[in-house]
Write a protein that holds these residues in place. Structure first.
Motif, PDB file in Angstrom:
ATOM      1  N   THR A   1     -26.318 -69.426  17.455  1.00 51.36           N
ATOM      2  CA  THR A   1     -27.046 -70.535  18.070  1.00 51.36           C
ATOM      3  C   THR A   1     -27.146 -70.362  19.576  1.00 51.36           C
ATOM      4  O   THR A   1     -26.156 -70.023  20.242  1.00 51.36           O
ATOM      5  CB  THR A   1     -26.351 -71.870  17.758  1.00 51.36           C
ATOM      6  N   VAL A   2     -28.337 -70.620  20.109  1.00 52.59           N
ATOM      7  CA  VAL A   2     -28.533 -70.678  21.557  1.00 52.59           C
ATOM      8  C   VAL A   2     -28.340 -72.126  21.995  1.00 52.59           C
ATOM      9  O   VAL A   2     -29.006 -73.029  21.473  1.00 52.59           O
ATOM     10  CB  VAL A   2     -29.939 -70.189  21.957  1.00 52.59           C
ATOM     11  N   VAL A   3     -27.414 -72.352  22.910  1.00 46.67           N
ATOM     12  CA  VAL A   3     -27.165 -73.684  23.448  1.00 46.67           C
ATOM     13  C   VAL A   3     -27.695 -73.721  24.879  1.00 46.67           C
ATOM     14  O   VAL A   3     -27.299 -72.905  25.717  1.00 46.67           O
ATOM     15  CB  VAL A   3     -25.660 -74.030  23.423  1.00 46.67           C
ATOM     16  N   VAL A   4     -28.588 -74.673  25.137  1.00 47.61           N
ATOM     17  CA  VAL A   4     -29.185 -74.818  26.466  1.00 47.61           C
ATOM     18  C   VAL A   4     -28.449 -75.928  27.208  1.00 47.61           C
ATOM     19  O   VAL A   4     -28.542 -77.102  26.828  1.00 47.61           O
ATOM     20  CB  VAL A   4     -30.681 -75.146  26.373  1.00 47.61           C
ATOM     21  N   PRO A   5     -27.690 -75.587  28.255  1.00 49.70           N
ATOM     22  CA  PRO A   5     -27.002 -76.625  29.037  1.00 49.70           C
ATOM     23  C   PRO A   5     -27.976 -77.311  29.990  1.00 49.70           C
ATOM     24  O   PRO A   5     -29.074 -76.818  30.244  1.00 49.70           O
ATOM     25  CB  PRO A   5     -25.944 -75.832  29.802  1.00 49.70           C
ATOM     26  N   GLY A   6     -27.545 -78.449  30.521  1.00 53.85           N
ATOM     27  CA  GLY A   6     -28.393 -79.139  31.489  1.00 53.85           C
ATOM     28  C   GLY A   6     -28.538 -78.385  32.791  1.00 53.85           C
ATOM     29  O   GLY A   6     -29.523 -78.558  33.513  1.00 53.85           O
ATOM     30  N   HIS A   7     -27.578 -77.526  33.088  1.00 55.37           N
ATOM     31  CA  HIS A   7     -27.601 -76.694  34.295  1.00 55.37           C
ATOM     32  C   HIS A   7     -27.052 -75.319  33.917  1.00 55.37           C
ATOM     33  O   HIS A   7     -26.056 -75.214  33.206  1.00 55.37           O
ATOM     34  CB  HIS A   7     -26.763 -77.313  35.414  1.00 55.37           C
ATOM     35  N   GLY A   8     -27.703 -74.289  34.408  1.00 57.01           N
ATOM     36  CA  GLY A   8     -27.239 -72.939  34.153  1.00 57.01           C
ATOM     37  C   GLY A   8     -27.985 -72.266  33.019  1.00 57.01           C
ATOM     38  O   GLY A   8     -28.779 -72.878  32.303  1.00 57.01           O
TER      39      GLY A   8
END
Length: 274
Positions: A206-213
């Motif tokens: 799974t690719v997890v997209v953080p709010g920053h970075g």
């Protein structure tokens, strides 16, 4: 404002901004698209909307992961459209929006960035018009985006978005890459539980997209969950008198200032932070 695209899966895009290391999201289906967060002011929102339009002409729905200015103040540029958010997100924008505008405009003035400060002051805060208080899904045609809320963490209204067919999760600021979690106004004691819920949506790829970075994986999220839990346990030991504040700062996985903010949320007068 400097920004670049990353396509993390077919039709799933992340717009990476140099300012605040901000990540905004776009999910494209056959009939519609979904925009994840709207940026920090109306001007940035307009730039973001134009960038989306360069990718797809499809009608959009907006989802706000939470109410903080850098994720929610650009919404006006996308209207009229459905804008989904947790009810507490609306409450925070109503109660604290004007104060946040003043606070962040003053911050950018102090950083000698008067253009951003002026843009924030000129921004009209647009409120979400569709409330999400339980699990729901948005049909984009040929793909759905699932929306869930796992309790208090970075805020009391963080929404998590999952694109099942692409194996992508948008985490908002429940996950931070490149900086410590932002504990100001947060709920550290329940944050690990919220991240456990997020992890239930993930697998090894799974690719997890953080709010920053930059995007991360489930292992990164699990490690950050363990770090937050460690600070919570250290603070409990501090409250019990079994360790000193010096011990906590020495053993914390986060820098002193982030640790101090977490301690403040766990031991201060605002007991709801627990």
């Amino acid at each position: 404002m400097s920004a670049r695209w990353i396509e993390v899966a077919d039709g799933v895009h992340v717009r990476r901004h140099e300012e605040l290391d901000l990540s905004l999201g776009l999910v494209v289906g056959d009939d519609a698209c979904l925009v994840v967060d709207t940026g920090g002011d109306e001007a940035q929102g307009a730039e973001w909307a134009a960038a989306v339009r360069a990718v797809t002409p499809l009608p959009w729905t907006v989802v706000l992961t939470h109410a903080h200015f850098d994720h929610a103040f650009g919404t006006q540029a996308f209207l009229p459209c459905p804008v989904l958010a947790h009810p507490n997100c609306v409450d925070e924008l109503v109660v604290e929006g004007a104060e946040d505008k003043d606070k962040w405009a003053a911050h950018y003035d102090a950083q000698n960035q008067p253009e951003i400060a002026a843009n924030i002051r000129a921004t009209r805060i647009a409120l979400p018009n569709t409330l999400v208080s339980e699990r729901t899904a948005v049909d984009l045609g040929g793909r759905t985006v699932e929306i869930a809320q796992f309790g208090r963490g970075h805020t009391d209204h963080d929404l998590v978005l999952r694109v099942p067919d692409a194996d992508v999760v948008f985490a908002g600021d429940l996950v931070e890459n490149g900086a410590p979690p932002a504990f100001e106004g947060s709920f550290p004691a329940s944050w690990p539980t919220a991240l456990a819920g997020l992890l239930d949506l993930t697998g090894p790829d799974t690719v997890v997209v953080p709010g920053h970075g930059e995007p991360v994986d489930a292992a990164f999220v699990a490690a950050q969950r363990a770090e937050i839990a460690a600070v919570v346990e250290l603070t409990r030991a501090l409250t019990a008198g079994s360790v000193t504040l010096e011990d906590v700062f020495r053993d914390s996985p986060f820098p002193a200032e982030a640790t101090r903010r977490a301690i403040g949320r766990l031991t201060g007068r605002n007991r709801s932070a627990r």
